[in-house]
Enzyme design. Structure first.
Site, PDB file in Angstrom:
ATOM      1  N   SER A  56      28.233  24.259   9.517  1.00  0.00           N
ATOM      2  CA  SER A  56      28.551  22.930   8.992  1.00  0.00           C
ATOM      3  C   SER A  56      29.215  22.006  10.005  1.00  0.00           C
ATOM      4  O   SER A  56      29.151  20.780   9.861  1.00  0.00           O
ATOM      5  CB  SER A  56      29.460  23.054   7.761  1.00  0.00           C
ATOM      6  OG  SER A  56      30.669  23.723   8.079  1.00  0.00           O
ATOM      7  N   ASP A  66      38.482  17.274   5.264  1.00  0.00           N
ATOM      8  CA  ASP A  66      38.665  18.058   4.041  1.00  0.00           C
ATOM      9  C   ASP A  66      39.442  19.314   4.422  1.00  0.00           C
ATOM     10  O   ASP A  66      40.059  19.356   5.486  1.00  0.00           O
ATOM     11  CB  ASP A  66      37.316  18.360   3.360  1.00  0.00           C
ATOM     12  CG  ASP A  66      36.361  19.178   4.235  1.00  0.00           C
ATOM     13  OD1 ASP A  66      36.805  19.747   5.247  1.00  0.00           O
ATOM     14  OD2 ASP A  66      35.159  19.233   3.903  1.00  0.00           O
ATOM     15  N   HIS A  90      37.001  20.913   7.543  1.00  0.00           N
ATOM     16  CA  HIS A  90      36.333  20.200   8.631  1.00  0.00           C
ATOM     17  C   HIS A  90      37.191  19.069   9.191  1.00  0.00           C
ATOM     18  O   HIS A  90      37.763  18.301   8.414  1.00  0.00           O
ATOM     19  CB  HIS A  90      34.996  19.632   8.142  1.00  0.00           C
ATOM     20  CG  HIS A  90      34.103  20.650   7.524  1.00  0.00           C
ATOM     21  ND1 HIS A  90      34.076  20.869   6.151  1.00  0.00           N
ATOM     22  CD2 HIS A  90      33.217  21.509   8.076  1.00  0.00           C
ATOM     23  CE1 HIS A  90      33.201  21.830   5.898  1.00  0.00           C
ATOM     24  NE2 HIS A  90      32.675  22.231   7.039  1.00  0.00           N
TER      25      HIS A  90
END
Length: 371
Positions: free
Chosen positions: A51, A340, A343
Site C-alpha cells: 500500500s 492514517d 500510512h
C-alpha cells in the site's frame, strides 16, 4: 537535497529572521529533486509492493484494503481519491517526479490508463500484499507472483506500442523499486497468529526466501536496476502503538525488533544474489533508521504529532475506518507525520525521500566505477 542553515539569536530583531530561515529550510526539505549521474538514462520507473506504493491497483478488487474514497486523496490534484493510501502523493509519484520522468506514477490496473503512460512506468503494487504468499491471500491482494505476471503483460503492451527495440531499452534501463514486507510482520505474523509455528528469525527467513525468489523472477524477465526497500519501524506506526504499545502507546519494540531482524537478513541475501548476476544489481536500501529519526524528532522536521494519524482519532483508523463520516479528522495535516494509523502524509514522504534518494539512487542505477 539542498541544505540550509541559519544562526539562531535570542534578540527580538533576529527572531523574525530566524523564523523566515526556518520556513525556507522547510520548503527546501519538501523539494525532492535529484541529478542523475552522467550518461545514465532512466526511461521509466516500475514499482512493486504494497500500500505504500499502490496508487489504486486495489480499487476494483474484492478486498477491504482499498481507499478510493475521501478523505484519502484530499490533497491530491484538487481533492481526488484515486486509491493512494495517503492524503496526497505517495513515494512512486514523488520518485518519478524527482527523476524528471512525470508528475505521477499511475496504477497499472487503472481502467483509464493512457497507453503512452506505459512507456514511462507504472506501479504494480497492491495494498496489503507481502513477501509471504499467505499475507496477500488473507487480504485478497495482488501477490508478488501475480505482480510479475502483470509485469510480463505490461512488457508485451510496451512492445506493441513502441516496438521491440524500445521495449528492450525500457526493460534494461528502467529503475525497479520493491517496497513491501510490513504487512507480513504486522498483519500475518503478529496480527493473525497464523504463522505462530515460526519464531521471529524463522519467519524472517521465510520472508527473505520470498524476497529473493521474487527478485530473481524480476531479473529473469530482464530487470537490471533493482532497489529493495527494507521494512520501516512498524512498531511506531500509530496502529501498532495502539494495539501493542500499552496504555502509554509507546512504540511496540517487539515489532521493531522483528523488522530489524528481517532487514539484517535481507541485506546480505540481496548482496549474495547480486553476486550471481551476470549484469545488473539488486540493492538493499535502509529506511528503518531514517524514518525512525523523523518519528523520534518530529519538531526537527516541522511536525507536531508523531504518534497519531490525521484521519479520525489517529489511533486505529485506516482504510474503511478512515472515511468522511469520521468527525475527528484533523484540520491541519501538515502537522502530522502519519495520514492514517498506518500510512505517512505526503509531506512526510517528501522529507524522507530527499536524503534517501541522494544516498541510494546511484547505488540502484550503476556500479561505483560508473557513477
Amino acid at each position: 537535497m539542498a541544505t540550509f542553515s541559519c544562526a539562531s539569536s535570542t534578540n527580538t530583531t533576529s527572531l523574525a529572521i530566524f523564523s523566515l530561515c526556518f520556513l525556507v529550510h522547510q520548503l527546501i526539505q519538501l523539494s525532492v529533486a535529484i541529478t542523475l549521474p552522467p550518461n545514465v538514462n532512466v526511461p521509466a520507473l516500475l514499482i512493486f509492493g504494497d500500500s505504500i506504493v499502490d496508487p489504486g491497483n486495489n480499487n476494483n478488487l474484492p478486498t477491504i484494503a482499498k481507499c478510493n474514497f475521501l478523505p484519502y486523496g484530499q490533497d491530491f490534484m484538487g481533492g481526488k481519491p484515486t486509491g493512494r493510501f495517503s492524503n496526497g502523493k505517495v513515494p512512486g509519484d514523488l520518485i518519478a517526479e524527482a527523476l524528471g520522468i512525470k508528475d505521477i506514477l499511475p496504477a497499472y490496473l487503472d481502467p483509464f490508463l493512457d497507453p503512452n503512460d506505459l512507456l514511462t512506468g507504472v506501479s504494480f503494487a497492491s495494498g496489503a500484499a507481502g513477501y509471504d504468499p499467505l499475507t496477500s491471500k488473507l487480504a485478497m491482494a495482488i501477490s508478488l507472483e501475480k505482480q510479475v505476471e502483470l509485469f510480463k503483460e505490461y512488457l508485451a503492451k510496451v512492445a506493441a506500442i513502441a516496438g521491440e527495440e524500445k521495449a528492450k531499452s525500457i526493460l534494461s534501463d528502467s529503475l525497479y523499486l520493491v517496497v513491501i514486507g510490513s504487512n507480513d510482520l504486522g498483519n500475518t505474523y503478529f496480527g493473525s497468529q497464523l504463522r505462530s509455528n515460526y519464531d521471529i528469525p524463522a519467519y524472517a527467513d521465510l520472508m527473505v526466501e520470498g524476497a529473493i525468489s521474487f527478485i530473481q523472477d524480476l531479473y529473469n524477465v530482464g530487470a537490471r536496476r533493482i532497489g529493495v526497500f527494507g521494512v520501516p519501524p512498524i512498531g511506531c506506526l500509530p496502529s501498532q502503538r495502539t494495539l501493542a504499545g500499552g496504555k502509554a502507546r509507546n512504540c511496540a519494540e517487539n515489532y521493531n525488533q522483528a523488522a530489524q531482524i528481517f532487514n539484517l537478513k535481507l541485506s546480505p541475501a540481496l548482496a549474495k544474489l547480486t553476486a550471481k548476476f551476470a549484469h545488473g544489481r539488486a540493492v538493499y536500501a535502509d529506511i528503518y533508521y531514517p524514518i525512525l529519526e523523523i518519528i523520534d524528532n518530529p519538531h526537527n522536521y516541522g511536525f507536531e504529532e508523531a504518534t497519531k494519524g490525521c484521519c479520525g482519532t489517529g489511533k486505529i483508523e485506516s482504510i474503511i475506518l478512515c472515511n468522511q463520516l469520521n468527525p475527528f479528522t484533523c484540520d491541519d495535516v501538515s502537522k502530522y507525520i502519519f495520514w492514517d494509523s498506518y500510512h505517512p502524509t505526503e509531506r512526510a514522504y517528501r522529507i524522507f525521500l530527499g536524503p534517501f534518494l541522494e544516498k541510494n539512487l546511484n547505488r540502484f542505477l550503476c556500479d561505483d566505477a560508473i557513477c
